[in-house]
Motif scaffolding. Structure first.
Motif, PDB file in Angstrom:
ATOM      1  N   ALA A  20       0.840  -1.211   0.000  1.00 55.05           N
ATOM      2  CA  ALA A  20       0.000   0.000   0.000  1.00 55.05           C
ATOM      3  C   ALA A  20       0.872   1.259   0.000  1.00 55.05           C
ATOM      4  N   ALA A  21       1.966   1.251   0.777  1.00 53.47           N
ATOM      5  CA  ALA A  21       2.822   2.435   0.873  1.00 53.47           C
ATOM      6  C   ALA A  21       3.481   2.734  -0.468  1.00 53.47           C
ATOM      7  N   PHE A  22       3.963   1.702  -1.133  1.00 58.42           N
ATOM      8  CA  PHE A  22       4.700   1.907  -2.401  1.00 58.42           C
ATOM      9  C   PHE A  22       3.788   1.829  -3.628  1.00 58.42           C
ATOM     10  N   ALA A  77       8.418   1.380   5.200  1.00 60.89           N
ATOM     11  CA  ALA A  77       7.051   1.601   4.714  1.00 60.89           C
ATOM     12  C   ALA A  77       6.109   1.907   5.874  1.00 60.89           C
ATOM     13  N   VAL A  78       5.290   2.924   5.682  1.00 58.34           N
ATOM     14  CA  VAL A  78       4.271   3.276   6.673  1.00 58.34           C
ATOM     15  C   VAL A  78       2.909   3.219   5.964  1.00 58.34           C
ATOM     16  N   ALA A  79       1.949   2.564   6.587  1.00 60.03           N
ATOM     17  CA  ALA A  79       0.611   2.459   5.983  1.00 60.03           C
ATOM     18  C   ALA A  79       0.073   3.857   5.702  1.00 60.03           C
ATOM     19  N   GLN A  83       0.748   7.729   7.769  1.00 57.68           N
ATOM     20  CA  GLN A  83       1.897   8.529   7.312  1.00 57.68           C
ATOM     21  C   GLN A  83       1.861   9.941   7.894  1.00 57.68           C
ATOM     22  N   ARG A  84       3.052  10.532   7.990  1.00 61.94           N
ATOM     23  CA  ARG A  84       3.232  11.910   8.495  1.00 61.94           C
ATOM     24  C   ARG A  84       2.786  12.064   9.946  1.00 61.94           C
ATOM     25  N   GLN A  85       2.940  11.007  10.715  1.00 65.45           N
ATOM     26  CA  GLN A  85       2.628  11.071  12.150  1.00 65.45           C
ATOM     27  C   GLN A  85       3.841  10.647  12.969  1.00 65.45           C
ATOM     28  N   GLY A  86       4.984  10.593  12.314  1.00 66.68           N
ATOM     29  CA  GLY A  86       6.219  10.268  13.038  1.00 66.68           C
ATOM     30  C   GLY A  86       6.572   8.793  13.087  1.00 66.68           C
ATOM     31  N   VAL A  87       5.755   7.931  12.462  1.00 66.01           N
ATOM     32  CA  VAL A  87       5.993   6.480  12.552  1.00 66.01           C
ATOM     33  C   VAL A  87       7.313   6.095  11.866  1.00 66.01           C
ATOM     34  N   GLY A  88       7.514   6.592  10.647  1.00 64.16           N
ATOM     35  CA  GLY A  88       8.746   6.269   9.916  1.00 64.16           C
ATOM     36  C   GLY A  88       9.976   6.733  10.687  1.00 64.16           C
ATOM     37  N   SER A  89       9.908   7.919  11.247  1.00 62.23           N
ATOM     38  CA  SER A  89      11.052   8.465  11.986  1.00 62.23           C
ATOM     39  C   SER A  89      11.375   7.618  13.208  1.00 62.23           C
ATOM     40  N   LEU A 110      19.021   3.907   0.150  1.00 56.31           N
ATOM     41  CA  LEU A 110      18.740   4.531  -1.138  1.00 56.31           C
ATOM     42  C   LEU A 110      17.371   5.185  -0.976  1.00 56.31           C
ATOM     43  N   GLY A 111      17.329   6.517  -0.914  1.00 60.70           N
ATOM     44  CA  GLY A 111      16.041   7.162  -0.682  1.00 60.70           C
ATOM     45  C   GLY A 111      16.148   8.671  -0.794  1.00 60.70           C
ATOM     46  N   GLU A 112      15.038   9.330  -0.450  1.00 59.99           N
ATOM     47  CA  GLU A 112      14.957  10.797  -0.534  1.00 59.99           C
ATOM     48  C   GLU A 112      15.960  11.456   0.414  1.00 59.99           C
ATOM     49  N   TYR A 115      14.486  13.399   3.309  1.00 55.12           N
ATOM     50  CA  TYR A 115      13.936  12.620   4.424  1.00 55.12           C
ATOM     51  C   TYR A 115      15.061  12.043   5.289  1.00 55.12           C
ATOM     52  N   TYR A 116      16.055  11.418   4.648  1.00 55.05           N
ATOM     53  CA  TYR A 116      17.063  10.681   5.429  1.00 55.05           C
ATOM     54  C   TYR A 116      18.117  11.579   6.065  1.00 55.05           C
ATOM     55  N   ALA A 117      18.252  12.825   5.610  1.00 55.42           N
ATOM     56  CA  ALA A 117      19.223  13.743   6.221  1.00 55.42           C
ATOM     57  C   ALA A 117      18.912  13.960   7.697  1.00 55.42           C
ATOM     58  N   ARG A 118      17.626  13.911   8.055  1.00 59.27           N
ATOM     59  CA  ARG A 118      17.248  14.175   9.457  1.00 59.27           C
ATOM     60  C   ARG A 118      17.790  13.117  10.420  1.00 59.27           C
ATOM     61  N   PHE A 119      18.172  11.965   9.871  1.00 60.65           N
ATOM     62  CA  PHE A 119      18.734  10.917  10.732  1.00 60.65           C
ATOM     63  C   PHE A 119      20.266  10.917  10.683  1.00 60.65           C
TER      64      PHE A 119
HETATM   65  C1  COA Z   1       8.502   7.870   3.472  1.00 62.17           C
HETATM   66  C2  COA Z   1       7.765   7.307   4.672  1.00 62.17           C
HETATM   67  C3  COA Z   1       8.424   6.027   5.129  1.00 62.17           C
HETATM   68  C4  COA Z   1       7.844   8.348   5.791  1.00 62.17           C
HETATM   69  O1  COA Z   1       7.231   7.845   6.953  1.00 62.17           O
HETATM   70  P1  COA Z   1       6.240   8.778   7.783  1.00 62.17           P
HETATM   71  O2  COA Z   1       5.862   8.065   9.014  1.00 62.17           O
HETATM   72  O3  COA Z   1       5.142   9.192   6.872  1.00 62.17           O
HETATM   73  O4  COA Z   1       7.186  10.016   8.057  1.00 62.17           O
HETATM   74  P2  COA Z   1       7.379  10.800   9.414  1.00 62.17           P
HETATM   75  O5  COA Z   1       6.048  11.141   9.996  1.00 62.17           O
HETATM   76  O6  COA Z   1       8.347  10.105  10.268  1.00 62.17           O
HETATM   77  O7  COA Z   1       8.089  12.096   8.880  1.00 62.17           O
HETATM   78  C5  COA Z   1       7.326  13.024   8.223  1.00 62.17           C
HETATM   79  C6  COA Z   1       8.266  14.008   7.568  1.00 62.17           C
HETATM   80  O8  COA Z   1       8.906  13.356   6.488  1.00 62.17           O
HETATM   81  C7  COA Z   1       8.648  14.090   5.305  1.00 62.17           C
HETATM   82  N1  COA Z   1       8.532  13.107   4.225  1.00 62.17           N
HETATM   83  C8  COA Z   1       7.692  12.072   4.158  1.00 62.17           C
HETATM   84  N2  COA Z   1       7.888  11.429   2.980  1.00 62.17           N
HETATM   85  C9  COA Z   1       8.879  12.084   2.352  1.00 62.17           C
HETATM   86  C10 COA Z   1       9.533  11.895   1.107  1.00 62.17           C
HETATM   87  N3  COA Z   1       9.213  10.899   0.266  1.00 62.17           N
HETATM   88  N4  COA Z   1      10.501  12.766   0.790  1.00 62.17           N
HETATM   89  C11 COA Z   1      10.855  13.762   1.617  1.00 62.17           C
HETATM   90  N5  COA Z   1      10.266  13.990   2.794  1.00 62.17           N
HETATM   91  C12 COA Z   1       9.295  13.153   3.155  1.00 62.17           C
HETATM   92  C13 COA Z   1       7.389  14.841   5.570  1.00 62.17           C
HETATM   93  O9  COA Z   1       7.321  15.996   4.778  1.00 62.17           O
HETATM   94  C14 COA Z   1       7.522  15.223   7.020  1.00 62.17           C
HETATM   95  O10 COA Z   1       8.390  16.327   7.146  1.00 62.17           O
HETATM   96  P3  COA Z   1       8.342  17.319   8.400  1.00 62.17           P
HETATM   97  O11 COA Z   1       8.726  16.508   9.607  1.00 62.17           O
HETATM   98  O12 COA Z   1       9.363  18.346   8.075  1.00 62.17           O
HETATM   99  O13 COA Z   1       6.948  17.794   8.455  1.00 62.17           O
HETATM  100  C15 COA Z   1       6.259   7.019   4.377  1.00 62.17           C
HETATM  101  O14 COA Z   1       5.650   8.211   3.976  1.00 62.17           O
HETATM  102  C16 COA Z   1       6.061   5.940   3.330  1.00 62.17           C
HETATM  103  O15 COA Z   1       5.917   4.764   3.655  1.00 62.17           O
HETATM  104  N6  COA Z   1       6.026   6.359   2.047  1.00 62.17           N
HETATM  105  C17 COA Z   1       5.839   5.433   0.944  1.00 62.17           C
HETATM  106  C18 COA Z   1       6.984   4.469   0.802  1.00 62.17           C
HETATM  107  C19 COA Z   1       8.331   5.155   0.710  1.00 62.17           C
HETATM  108  O16 COA Z   1       8.506   6.098  -0.068  1.00 62.17           O
HETATM  109  N7  COA Z   1       9.290   4.670   1.543  1.00 62.17           N
HETATM  110  C20 COA Z   1      10.611   5.232   1.644  1.00 62.17           C
HETATM  111  C21 COA Z   1      11.540   4.545   0.736  1.00 62.17           C
HETATM  112  S1  COA Z   1      13.104   5.311   0.754  1.00 62.17           S
END
Ligand code: COA
Length: 164
Positions: A20-22, A77-79, A83-89, A110-112, A115-119
């Motif tokens: 679902a996420a991808f 992957a976050v359902a 998403q955008r509730q801090g689960v991925g982080s 390998l990713g955005e 997104y990954y710079a914050r870690f």
């Molecule tokens: C990418 C993903 C894992 C992020 O998880 P999440 O729980 O939604 O993210 P968080 O709540 O931890 O973080 C949200 C922040 O990430 C940012 N963010 C989310 N997806 C992003 C993306 N693809 N690129 C850049 N920033 C992204 C949001 O803008 C938000 O930023 P903020 O904190 O400045 O407001 C999730 O959206 C997902 O499963 N996406 C589809 C699959 C995917 O792309 N996986 C990553 C593969 S590298």
């Protein structure tokens, strides 16, 4: 939010979250193959009232620095409804913490970059390595001082070669 190591009973939910996420099955198939091949280093599940997200880390071989322990972060992957509730982080941060505690030196992803710079992941460190995935989306995080010296060819788990 409860984060725990994946259990066999989680698998159908995790596959569905990943798909679902991808919005495709490639990454879900990847994580299943990594699991079946015994290549998962760490696999964490986030639970709200139901499974909400998953992160997988798998074996990497660092041929230039074989004494270092490395792994690849993928997939994360976050359902969609979570998403955008801090689960991925939370999943990434906790995963990194556990790997560091387990003596890992390096993580590649390998990713955005946004997104990954914050870690703490940076493309710069990744350029020291030769992988099938060159370019700005390839980023590395050193978990130890030794990890900063990682260099040379890197092999991913076999399942990555089959990723469509
Ligand atoms: C990418 C993903 C894992 C992020 O998880 P999440 O729980 O939604 O993210 P968080 O709540 O931890 O973080 C949200 C922040 O990430 C940012 N963010 C989310 N997806 C992003 C993306 N693809 N690129 C850049 N920033 C992204 C949001 O803008 C938000 O930023 P903020 O904190 O400045 O407001 C999730 O959206 C997902 O499963 N996406 C589809 C699959 C995917 O792309 N996986 C990553 C593969 S590298």
């Amino acid at each position: 939010m409860d984060i725990r190591v994946e259990e066999i009973a989680d698998w159908s939910a995790l596959y569905a979250i990943c798909e679902a996420a991808f919005r495709q099955s490639g990454e879900a198939d990847l994580v299943r193959r990594l699991h079946d091949d015994g290549e998962l280093t760490l696999s964490l599940v986030a639970y709200a009232d139901k499974p909400a997200g998953h992160v997988a880390f798998s074996r990497l071989t660092l041929h230039g620095t074989p004494d270092l322990k490395g792994c690849a972060l993928a997939p994360l992957a976050v359902a969609p409804e979570f998403q955008r509730q801090g689960v991925g982080s939370v999943l990434v941060r906790l995963g990194i913490e556990r790997l560091r505690a387990d003596g890992y030196d390096l993580v590649l992803v390998l990713g955005e970059p946004d997104y990954y710079a914050r870690f703490g992941f940076t493309p710069g460190l990744a350029t020291q390595m030769k992988t099938p995935y060159e370019g700005p989306y390839l980023q590395a995080l050193a978990l130890s001082e030794r990890g900063k010296n990682a260099h040379g060819p890197v092999s991913y788990a076999r399942a990555f070669a089959e990723l469509k």
